[in-house]
Scaffold this motif. Structure first.
Motif, short mmCIF file in Angstrom:
data_model
loop_
_atom_site.label_atom_id
_atom_site.label_comp_id
_atom_site.label_asym_id
_atom_site.label_seq_id
_atom_site.Cartn_x
_atom_site.Cartn_y
_atom_site.Cartn_z
N ARG A 47 0.84 -1.21 0.00
CA ARG A 47 0.00 0.00 0.00
C ARG A 47 0.86 1.25 0.00
N SER A 132 -11.22 7.55 -7.65
CA SER A 132 -10.23 6.96 -6.74
C SER A 132 -10.86 5.95 -5.79
N ARG A 134 -10.29 5.71 -2.87
CA ARG A 134 -10.51 6.31 -1.54
C ARG A 134 -11.98 6.16 -1.12
C1 EPS Z 1 -6.74 5.10 -1.61
C2 EPS Z 1 -6.46 6.40 -1.60
C3 EPS Z 1 -5.73 7.02 -2.71
C4 EPS Z 1 -4.79 6.03 -3.35
C5 EPS Z 1 -5.47 4.74 -3.74
C6 EPS Z 1 -6.37 4.20 -2.70
O1 EPS Z 1 -5.10 8.10 -2.12
P1 EPS Z 1 -3.98 9.03 -2.81
O2 EPS Z 1 -4.40 9.20 -4.24
O3 EPS Z 1 -4.04 10.29 -2.01
O4 EPS Z 1 -2.71 8.28 -2.60
O5 EPS Z 1 -3.76 5.71 -2.43
O6 EPS Z 1 -6.23 4.94 -4.88
C7 EPS Z 1 -5.76 4.49 -6.07
C8 EPS Z 1 -4.69 3.77 -6.20
C9 EPS Z 1 -6.54 4.86 -7.24
O7 EPS Z 1 -6.12 4.57 -8.36
O8 EPS Z 1 -7.57 5.44 -7.04
C10 EPS Z 1 -7.47 4.47 -0.49
O9 EPS Z 1 -7.75 5.14 0.54
O10 EPS Z 1 -7.74 3.28 -0.60
#
Ligand code: EPS
Length: 392
Positions: A47, A132, A134
């Motif tokens: 992650r 995303s 998220r």
């Molecule tokens: C995610 C949050 C996102 C990504 C990931 C999953 O946060 P940030 O863009 O700020 O790093 O880490 O999302 C993706 C990989 C994607 O492609 O959307 C989470 O909270 O699961």
């Protein structure tokens, strides 16, 4: 549909919001169980940094009082801690000539380009913020309410990872579903077999070193389901149809199998179907196997539910793929945004939450009622009637 739920929120916006409507009154709600589910989604080898920033502390704003659901809509708020770094960029108020963190080169496999063309965006951030993963944090929170409803009815949902990239865990499920999560949550890839776990972790490290990303396969199980959830009387009332829809509605999911899945197409009928054995009373019939994965003709059989779900690799590559700059139309390397190398263990947790939401809906459809006690009474009666030797 008895249960409805919705989320709102951008990945770097102020917060994620969620509403779930249709849950009965009287479900015991443990805030620590909710917090624990949120933590499960954050974990996993591979992650990215965002998971260290967020605490994922969900606030219950409505629908719960003194530890029990009221039967009114449940309202949830999950503030994004990272928002403080994005307030200007994500501001709902127009700002002067803001060019920071604009995105113009779509990532192959992400929502960037389809979103931009569909909605007429010039800044691809408008697409990626909502697309995303998220947002899945809120789906886990919403799913936890369904999970606690099911748990009160002695139905349990769990998962494990069986493949990361080329590395498989071929071990059989050798413990009850209700005990599975505790065991695999101790593994950084949520694998049951230790030797497979080491191979999977090495595969993720390799991909990370090469600026690549990895997908995988996980299994989701549900135990304690009564016979008779879902209906074959109409296509959209089939339990398997709804599970497929909801799981394909999870980011990056490319395939869903039930029971034998695609293998059922390869073997003859004698190996595809579950032979029946007498249980001692006329309608008390047991199965010799569970190739059906717990559903026949869209209706639960009373056997454990067994789903296999395939997730593609994350679309953000640190060694970016070929793309096109949408300002000039010229070839360019894809945009790089902070991301994960592998999120398969987290996807399994999210999928569990979605399966809980579907199962809770079908339980409500079949047993109805406005309070947990009312539903429990009907379910107990049904279990005694339909699974005489098996229900206690
Ligand atoms: C995610 C949050 C996102 C990504 C990931 C999953 O946060 P940030 O863009 O700020 O790093 O880490 O999302 C993706 C990989 C994607 O492609 O959307 C989470 O909270 O699961």
């Amino acid at each position: 549909m008895s249960l409805r739920y919705l989320s709102a929120g951008e990945s770097h916006g102020q917060a994620l919001m969620g509403i779930i409507d249709g849950l009965p009154a009287g479900i015991p709600i443990s805030e620590s169980a909710l917090a624990a589910q949120m933590q499960r989604r954050k974990m996993g080898h591979g992650r990215g940094r965002r998971q260290q920033i967020e605490t994922d502390a969900v606030q219950i704003l409505a629908g719960v009082r003194h530890g029990e659901t009221l039967g009114s809509p449940v309202g949830l708020l999950l503030p994004n801690r990272d928002w403080k770094n994005w307030q200007e960029i994500m501001s709902p108020t127009p700002i002067d000539a803001e060019t920071k963190r604009r995105v113009h080169i779509p990532r192959p496999g992400h929502a960037d380009l389809v979103g931009a063309v569909k909605y007429g965006y010039r800044d691809l951030r408008n697409a990626l913020e909502r697309a995303s993963a998220r947002e899945t944090a809120m789906r886990v929170a919403l799913g936890c309410f369904a999970r606690q409803f099911l748990a009160a009815l002695d139905m349990h949902v769990a998962s494990r990872v069986v493949r990361i990239g080329a590395q498989q865990d071929l071990s059989a499920l050798n413990l009850p579903v209700a005990e599975l999560n505790e065991r695999v949550d101790a593994s950084p890839v949520r694998a049951l077999d230790k030797e497979a776990e080491a191979r999977m972790m090495a595969e993720i490290d390799r991909a990370q070193a090469e600026g690549d990303s990895l997908g995988g396969v996980f299994e989701v199980y549900a135990e304690g389901l009564p016979i008779g959830l879902g209906a074959y009387s109409q296509w959209d009332r089939r339990l398997d149809a709804r599970l497929g829809e909801v799981l394909l509605g999870l980011n990056a999911i490319k395939g869903v199998e039930l029971g034998l899945g695609f293998r059922a197409a390869e073997v003859p009928g004698s190996q595809a179907h579950d032979e029946m054995l007498p249980g001692g009373q006329p309608l008390d019939v047991r199965y010799a196997s569970n190739h059906s994965g717990g559903i026949n003709a869209g209706v639960s059989t009373g056997q454990p539910l067994v789903l296999r779900v395939a997730k593609k690799p994350i679309a953000t590559l640190m060694r970016p793929l070929d793309s096109v700059d949408i300002r000039s139309g010229e070839a360019a390397k894809a945009h790089i945004e902070r991301s994960d190398t592998c999120a398969v263990p987290a996807a399994a947790v999210i999928a569990e939450s979605l399966v809980c939401l579907v199962l809770a809906d079908f339980v409500l459809e079949k047993f109805g009622g406005d309070s947990l006690a009312e539903i429990q009474e009907r379910l107990d009666l049904w279990r005694q009637r339909t699974q005489p030797g098996q229900a206690d």
